[in-house]
Each structure stands twice: as structure tokens, then as C-alpha cells.
Design an enzyme around this catalytic site. Structure first.
Site, PDB file in Angstrom:
ATOM      1  N   GLY A 213      21.896   3.379 -31.640  1.00  0.00           N
ATOM      2  CA  GLY A 213      21.959   4.358 -30.555  1.00  0.00           C
ATOM      3  C   GLY A 213      21.369   3.717 -29.392  1.00  0.00           C
ATOM      4  O   GLY A 213      20.702   2.949 -29.259  1.00  0.00           O
ATOM      5  N   PRO A 215      18.924   3.175 -26.013  1.00  0.00           N
ATOM      6  CA  PRO A 215      17.045   3.188 -26.241  1.00  0.00           C
ATOM      7  C   PRO A 215      16.662   4.847 -25.897  1.00  0.00           C
ATOM      8  O   PRO A 215      17.175   5.320 -25.248  1.00  0.00           O
ATOM      9  CB  PRO A 215      16.791   2.328 -25.110  1.00  0.00           C
ATOM     10  N   GLY A 216      15.491   5.266 -26.583  1.00  0.00           N
ATOM     11  CA  GLY A 216      15.144   6.465 -26.429  1.00  0.00           C
ATOM     12  C   GLY A 216      15.614   7.577 -26.918  1.00  0.00           C
ATOM     13  O   GLY A 216      15.128   8.629 -26.759  1.00  0.00           O
ATOM     14  N   GLY A 218      15.371   8.214 -30.093  1.00  0.00           N
ATOM     15  CA  GLY A 218      14.537   8.883 -31.299  1.00  0.00           C
ATOM     16  C   GLY A 218      14.864   8.097 -32.625  1.00  0.00           C
ATOM     17  O   GLY A 218      14.797   8.511 -33.834  1.00  0.00           O
ATOM     18  N   LYS A 219      15.297   6.916 -32.717  1.00  0.00           N
ATOM     19  CA  LYS A 219      15.593   6.000 -33.788  1.00  0.00           C
ATOM     20  C   LYS A 219      14.247   5.846 -34.717  1.00  0.00           C
ATOM     21  O   LYS A 219      14.058   5.990 -35.896  1.00  0.00           O
ATOM     22  CB  LYS A 219      16.260   4.657 -33.386  1.00  0.00           C
ATOM     23  N   HIS A 434      26.508  12.991   6.257  1.00  0.00           N
ATOM     24  CA  HIS A 434      26.917  12.080   5.258  1.00  0.00           C
ATOM     25  C   HIS A 434      26.848  13.030   4.020  1.00  0.00           C
ATOM     26  O   HIS A 434      27.798  13.222   3.182  1.00  0.00           O
ATOM     27  CB  HIS A 434      26.143  10.861   5.120  1.00  0.00           C
ATOM     28  N   GLU A 435      25.380  13.591   3.745  1.00  0.00           N
ATOM     29  CA  GLU A 435      25.364  14.245   2.478  1.00  0.00           C
ATOM     30  C   GLU A 435      26.267  15.516   2.626  1.00  0.00           C
ATOM     31  O   GLU A 435      26.699  16.243   1.435  1.00  0.00           O
ATOM     32  CB  GLU A 435      23.907  14.765   2.422  1.00  0.00           C
ATOM     33  N   HIS A 438      29.739  14.953   1.219  1.00  0.00           N
ATOM     34  CA  HIS A 438      29.753  14.823  -0.335  1.00  0.00           C
ATOM     35  C   HIS A 438      29.677  16.209  -0.910  1.00  0.00           C
ATOM     36  O   HIS A 438      30.435  16.490  -1.895  1.00  0.00           O
ATOM     37  CB  HIS A 438      28.346  14.102  -0.871  1.00  0.00           C
ATOM     38  N   ASP A 512      28.160   4.158  -2.729  1.00  0.00           N
ATOM     39  CA  ASP A 512      29.581   5.182  -3.110  1.00  0.00           C
ATOM     40  C   ASP A 512      30.714   4.305  -3.188  1.00  0.00           C
ATOM     41  O   ASP A 512      31.764   4.404  -3.985  1.00  0.00           O
ATOM     42  CB  ASP A 512      29.702   5.912  -1.782  1.00  0.00           C
TER      43      ASP A 512
END
EC number: 3.4.24.-
Length: 628
Positions: A213, A215-216, A218-219, A434-435, A438, A512
Site C-alpha cells: 500500500g 506510504p502512511g 498503516g502497514k 482567475h480563481e 475556476h 493548470d
């Protein structure tokens, strides 16, 4: 600078040795007190006998075991004055004492002082003792140091951490979001506790289980929980700890590890990051690594050499299962591969509930809202999120976390630290358009993810941000959804061009455009969503460091490559036209939203959609994020 006593000892040793020789040579004690009686002149033993025969000798003092004499003599040759003369006596002169007594000469013998003998003995032994002690200290220090000469005989010993009773402090109840993996490992725990229930029906427990799986996820935590639940001896080691600078060390450590495991069976052997030693053999640009391959071969032999039910179970974890050697993955070694993937909504909610147990939160804080807001977060990301929120709560001198701290922490984890707000200027208005470009396209397209918020507060490298939150955990994405994302990503550049003109288009859309190009090319080469047809034109396994794709040419003709580029440009061009059309048709509402955004710097998704609805219809979507 503060020096340790060991450093001071090492520096003072040569100074002490030099001082010792100086003391011995110039200031050291003599073996007798003859030095205080040394005369200003000397004479030979023969001349001394002549003086004795002539009656000029008045007194004789014997020193150094009768080897040296201090003679007091008076005669014409001496100016008729008493002179003290030193005479070196021969080793054998028995007649001398007789002559001195016959001549009525005062005779006195001075034995060596006992303190002088002691000093002489110490002087002879002190330096060798100091030298030997210093060497012993240095040898012991190097022997205890990691990788020192004294470690040569222990290189082949396993460095695995051994716990007779696994005190990991973790059980299955502490692991959330990986319910399928927990069910798989429940069988392992049952076998370790009640092996007879399996052997009675002829069943054999898997010898090895591989956790795979990102990273991170929970292995390692899951392996700790298995050890904590089973209550059996637990060996843990990293794959990189097998191989050292000396040849044969890795294989020796593997043998030692499994020998200890068999001696303590039933037990669990956990190998973290096994890809460090289990990588495919004989691959790479420079060929294989002989030492690593020897270690892998020994690992394969040990795992396959187990007898049916010895009770030794090997659990390994990796996030690169694609590079592991195929012999390691076959049945009889790692019989099972358990996927520990990024959790879905329910998994995230369960993980948040575990990590929220020791956090003080207001009653209005909704873990469900946080779970829906964080798609793609791993268990480690969620734990870090709540920790960042707790730190921010303490910084703000609050007694409990609120949704405000959690919202800010999500922004920080995803986008980076908050920067200095922009001042009112043309640049700020351009970024606002611009924002909003989007956000308004994302709101008006049916298949686009809903807007979560729009902000002009800089974070990381971004001067402004528009957040979209998927309506659910999307494992499958349709063609309409990909096209909607491309149109939405081009909304910022379209707004710049329509509002300010082609000459005022900025570099703000560079990221973008990278995303747009990547999505469009994948539609053509990977997903078969173009006029070329349902073909996979993506290069397979082009990793030269694993021996894949070495010197391989293109899998399709130049004509097909040209057609791919044409299709990519066509998709992006059509989406850009649609983005500009939406911006033109909604210029009025965009102007109002930009003014509001400049004033407030942040507009939440619900408020944004409420304003847009006053001007145009919005497609129905699954809006589940409550306003913070």
C-alpha cells in the site's frame, strides 16, 4: 566548547608522557645522595691509590654500592687545601678497604635510600602502564562503537529488535480504516493462539503475508497490532539492515534471524520496507548487486525451508510491490498479499474517531464533515491533520478545537503555510478573476466537483486557491467528468483572456496547463477516449533501473504519434472554447463575485453558489460540506 572527560583524557595523555620523560631526565630522583657531594674535580683510581700511599687521603665516603667514592685529600699538588674529589671505583677491589684501614683513613659507606628504589621502580613501570591502559581504552572505545573493529565478529548477527512479549501498545481496536486487512490477519492471530483448530482439518496457515500500500496507510501499525493481539514473541527489522559493507553479512544475518525465530516459535517476524532487499535480481543499468542478491537468495531459502507448522509467520511491508522478485511472491513464501490502500469515507471517519479520542473538541465539530472534506488522505495524513489543528488551537489560546482550526489545518496540510495577504492592486484583481473563473465553471458544469471555497490568501507557491471537493470517493471517472475537469482547469486562463485581453494573460495558469495536458493525453493514450479508438498507446514498464524498456523504441508509428498530439490539442482546444463561453455568458455575476472576494478574501462554497443562483441555474449536485 564543552569537552567530555574522554576527550580531555585523550588530549592529556601525550602531554603527560612528555612531562614524564622531562621529569625522568632532568628532575627525577637519583638512586643515592651522591649528587649532593659531587666534587668539582675527578681522578682516576690509580692516582687515588698513589695519594693514599703518600698519606694525603684523609676521608673516604662510599656510595652506590661501593662503585663511587668521594675523597677528601690534602697535599702540595692540591695547594695544601682540603679538596673533594670523585673517584669511580672498580667492581672488584677487595684490597681497598684494607689499605684504607691501615692508613687510618676515615671510612664511611652510604647505602642506597629505600625511597629512591621505590621511585626508580615507579619510574620504570609508570610509562608502560599508562601506555597499555591508553591502548586498552582506545580499543574498548572502538569495540563499542558502531562499525568498529570489535564488531567484526558480530557482523553476521541479526539486528532485529526482539520482544519476548510484544509490548507494542497497539491492538486491532487502535487500527481503523483497514477492515478488510484486519479480517485477513485475524486468521493469523487465531492460528498463533489456537493452532490446533487449523491443523485438525489439515489446514496450513500462510507462511508469509505481504502488506502492500501507499506510504502512511498503516502497514507498520497493522503489524504492531497483530503482535499485540497474538501475544507471541515479535521480531522486527528493516530490509536495509541486512546488507552491510562486508560481503556475506546479509545472508548471515538472515540465517541468524530465522534461527532465533525458530527457537522462539510460535512468533512473528516483521520485515519493514522489504523492497530494500527483495528487489528483482539481475536488473538495472549496471547489472545486479551481488551482495543484495545473496541476501535475497538466503531469504528465499529460509522462507521455503520452514516445516509445515513451525509457528513462524513472516509479515513484510512495502509500497513498491511491483519491483519485488517474483520468487519472493510465490505461494510457499508470501502466500498472501494484503492491500492496505488509502481509506474511503467510512475508513477516514473511523480513523478520525480513533485519533480524536485524546483531543478536546467542541460539540459542533463534525468528524463526518472532516472525513468528507479529506478524500485521498491516508491514516498518517489524518493523524497529522488533527495534530496540526490541536497545535493551532493551543496557539490561539483556546480550550478546545473548532471547525475553524480544522479547516485551516486542512488548507495547511494540502497547500502549505499561509502567506502574507495581497494588497489591493491590479494583480490582486487579476488573481481574483482567475480563481472565480475556476469556481464559476466548476459550479455550472454538471459533472464537475462542487466548489468548497475560493480564497485569495496565498498558500505555498499559490497566490490564490479554489477548492473543489469530490461528491464521493471516485475509483471510476467517466469521460464527462474528465472533460469537465479540463474545462474547469482552463477557467482561470479563460477569465484572464476575456477580462484583461490576450496581452495580459499571465503565467499563473502554468500548473493548470500541466494538469490539462496530462489529463488530455491520458484520455487518448491510456483510456481510449478519443477518435483514435479504444487503444492503449501508453508505454508499458519503461523503468530502466528495473531492466524494463532498455533501448526499446516506440510501440507505435510516427503517424500514430502525430495523431495522438492532434487529438490532445483538439480536446484541449474544445474545452478552452467552452471555458471562454461560460466566462462571457456570466460576466456580470463574475464581477460581483470578484468584488466580494477582494473584500472578504475568502468565499465559502455555499455563499458562492447562493450568489450564482441569483443570476443563473446551477445543476443539481451532492452538496454535503456544511459551511464552516
Amino acid at each position: 566548547m564543552k569537552l567530555s572527560w574522554k576527550t580531555l583524557l585523550l588530549w592529556s595523555l601525550p602531554i603527560f608522557v612528555v612531562g614524564f620523560f622531562f621529569w625522568q631526565g632532568f628532575l627525577g630522583p637519583t638512586t643515592t645522595d651522591v649528587g649532593s657531594n659531587i666534587a668539582s674535580s675527578r681522578m682516576t683510581y690509580g692516582r687515588f691509590l698513589e695519594y693514599l700511599d703518600m698519606g694525603w687521603v684523609k676521608r673516604v665516603d662510599l656510595y652506590e654500592n661501593n662503585h663511587t667514592a668521594i675523597v677528601e685529600a690534602v697535599g702540595p699538588e692540591l695547594g695544601n687545601r682540603v679538596q673533594r674529589i670523585r673517584v669511580e671505583l672498580p667492581a672488584s677491589a677487595p684490597e681497598l678497604i684494607t689499605k684504607l684501614r691501615k692508613a687510618n683513613v676515615d671510612l664511611d659507606a652510604h647505602p642506597p635510600k629505600s625511597t629512591s628504589a621505590v621511585w626508580g621502580l615507579l619510574g620504570n613501570l609508570l610509562f608502560p602502564l599508562i601506555l597499555v591502559g591508553g591502548l586498552a581504552f582506545l580499543f574498548r572505545r572502538s569495540n563499542n562503537a558502531s562499525g568498529g573493529p570489535g564488531q567484526a565478529m558480530s557482523f553476521g548477527k541479526s539486528k532485529a529488535l526482539f520482544q519476548m512479549e510484544a509490548k507494542t501498545g497497539v491492538v486491532f481496536n487502535d487500527v481503523a480504516g483497514v477492515e478488510e486487512a484486519k479480517e485477513e490477519f485475524q486468521e493469523v492471530v487465531t492460528f498463533l493462539k489456537q493452532p490446533e483448530s487449523f491443523t485438525a482439518v489439515g489446514a496450513k496457515i500462510p507462511k508469509g503475508v505481504l502488506l502492500v500500500g501507499p506510504p502512511g496507510t498503516g502497514k507498520t501499525l497493522l503489524a504492531k497490532a497483530i503482535a499485540g493481539e497474538a501475544g507471541v514473541p515479535f521480531f522486527s527489522i528493516s530490509g536495509s539492515e541486512f546488507v552491510e559493507m562486508f560481503v556475506g553479512v546479509g545472508a548471515s544475518r538472515v540465517r541468524d534471524l530465522f534461527k532465533k525465530a525458530k527457537d522462539n516459535a510460535p512468533c512473528i517476524v516483521f520485515i519493514d520496507e522489504i523492497d530494500a532487499v527483495g528487489r528483482q535480481r539481475g536488473t538495472g543499468v549496471g547489472g545486479g548487486n551481488d551482495e543484495r542478491e545473496q541476501t535475497l537468495n538466503q531469504l528465499l531459502t529460509e522462507m521455503d525451508g520452514f516445516e509445515g507448522n513451525t509457528g513462524v509467520i513472516v509479515i513484510a511491508a512495502t509500497n513498491r510491490a511491483d519491483i519485488l522478485d517474483s520468487a519472493l511472491l510465490r505461494p510457499g513464501r508470501f502466500d498472501r498479499q494484503v492491500s492496505v490502500d488509502v481509506p474511503d469515507f467510512r475508513g477516514r471517519l473511523a480513523i478520525l474517531e480513533v485519533h480524536a479520542k485524546n483531543k478536546k473538541m467542541e460539540s459542533k465539530v463534525s468528524l463526518e464533515t472532516i472525513a468528507r472534506r479529506t478524500p485521498g488522505f491516508s491514516g498518517a495524513d489524518l493523524a497529522n491533520l488533527l495534530n496540526e489543528a490541536a497545535i493551532l488551537t493551543a496557539r490561539r489560546r483556546k480550550s478546545a478545537m473548532t471547525m475553524s482550526e480544522i479547516d485551516t489545518s486542512i488548507d495547511r496540510v494540502v497547500a502549505g503555510l499561509e502567506g502574507t495577504p495581497l494588497i489591493d492592486s491590479k494583480s490582486k484583481r487579476l488573481i481574483a478573476y482567475h480563481e472565480v473563473g475556476h469556481a464559476i465553471i466548476g459550479s455550472l458544469l454538471e459533472h464537475h466537483d462542487p466548489v468548497q471555497k475560493v480564497t485569495l490568501i496565498p498558500r505555498g507557491q499559490a497566490r490564490g486557491l479554489t477548492w473543489f471537493t469530490p461528491s464521493d470517493d471516485q475509483s471510476l471517472i467517466s469521460r464527462s467528468q474528465i472533460l469537465a475537469r479540463i474545462v474547469g482547469a482552463l477557467g482561470g486562463r479563460a477569465a484572464e483572456e476575456i477580462i484583461f485581453g490576450d496581452a495580459e494573460v499571465t503565467t499563473g495558469a502554468s500548473n493548470d496547463l500541466q494538469q490539462v495536458t496530462s489529463m488530455a493525453r491520458q484520455m487518448v493514450t491510456r483510456f481510449g477516449m478519443s477518435k483514435i479508438g479504444p487503444l492503449s498507446l501508453e508505454s508499458q514498464g519503461s523503468d530502466p533501473f528495473l531492466g524494463r524498456g532498455m533501448g526499446g523504441g516506440s510501440e507505435y508509428s510516427d503517424e500514430v504519434a502525430t495523431n495522438i498530439d492532434k487529438q490532445v490539442r483538439e480536446i484541449v482546444s474544445e474545452c478552452y472554447k467552452e471555458a471562454k463561453k461560460i466566462v462571457k455568458d456570466n460576466r456580470v455575476v463574475m464581477d460581483r463575485l470578484v468584488d466580494l472576494l477582494i473584500e472578504k478574501e475568502t468565499i465559502e462554497g455555499n455563499e458562492f453558489r447562493h450568489i450564482v443562483k441569483e443570476y443563473t441555474a446551477i445543476p443539481e449536485k451532492n452538496y454535503y460540506i456544511s459551511q464552516f
